[in-house]
Design an enzyme around this catalytic site. Structure first.
Site: not given
Length: 215
Positions: A20, A81, A97
């Site tokens: 991520c 994250h 996201d």
């Protein structure tokens, strides 16, 4: 800037599962290449917590809802994250996201309600903190040699991105400084979830409650 789309559609983004931080770096790179002035409206957000719990070799335990790898209404427990925030005036702020099943982008208020939810009913060791870093600072300072994604025998936990690792002239690996929620370490500003929502939406509450997390 209001209403202007500066990020490509989801299907046109560079994406590698479980990387991520690099996915967000690539989003920032796209914006810089298209119009670097737009970077000033973007912030990179690392979501983690203060505890370094050693559990199955994962140091942080961060619950998030409405993730593509989730099942029903149960949260996905990430080690950390990373998302991208396009700041506007309160409800105009947008979240990008690539791991979420919510829209891309998604309003911050909706993301807070559906994905972040609240820490109120979560055990204290799972309470989220957020490190908010200006996108330009992130691009200038972030480096990862991807060693955190290798097992003890050198094999990959998940296949790496096809492009070379991201590094700076000063570092080839400083990911831990971004994941850390120690305000004295790294770049940007560290917020509690409540303080973050109050600062960026004007509302510290969430309309969706979360169930206690089980061991």
């Amino acid at each position: 800037m209001k209403g202007e789309r500066i990020i490509p559609s989801r299907e046109n983004c560079v994406y590698t599962s479980c990387y991520c931080e690099e996915n967000v770096w690539k989003l920032c790179e796209f914006v810089k290449d298209q119009n670097s002035a737009h970077l000033e409206h973007l912030s990179v957000i690392f979501i983690s917590n203060e505890n370094r719990m050693v559990l199955l070799n994962v140091f942080h335990q961060v619950p998030l809802w409405r993730q593509k790898s989730g099942h029903g209404d149960r949260p996905v427990i990430w080690d950390y994250h990373v998302i991208l925030l396009q700041a506007g005036f309160h409800s105009d702020s947008l979240v990008y996201d690539l791991d979420s099943e919510l829209s891309f982008p998604c309003s911050l208020k909706l993301y807070a309600t559906e994905a972040l939810r609240s820490d109120c009913n979560i055990r204290s060791e799972y309470h989220r903190r957020l490190r908010v870093i200006p996108a330009e600072s992130f691009m200038l300072n972030f480096a990862s040699d991807r060693s955190h994604m290798k097992t003890s025998d050198g094999s990959w936990r998940m296949p790496p991105p096809p492009y070379p690792p991201i590094h700076t002239t000063e570092s080839h690996m400083n990911l831990d400084d971004f994941i850390s929620m120690d305000p004295a370490v790294g770049w940007g500003v560290v917020f509690s979830l409540e303080h973050f929502l109050l600062s960026y939406t004007g509302d510290s509450s969430s309309t969706t409650s979360s169930s206690p997390l089980l061991p």
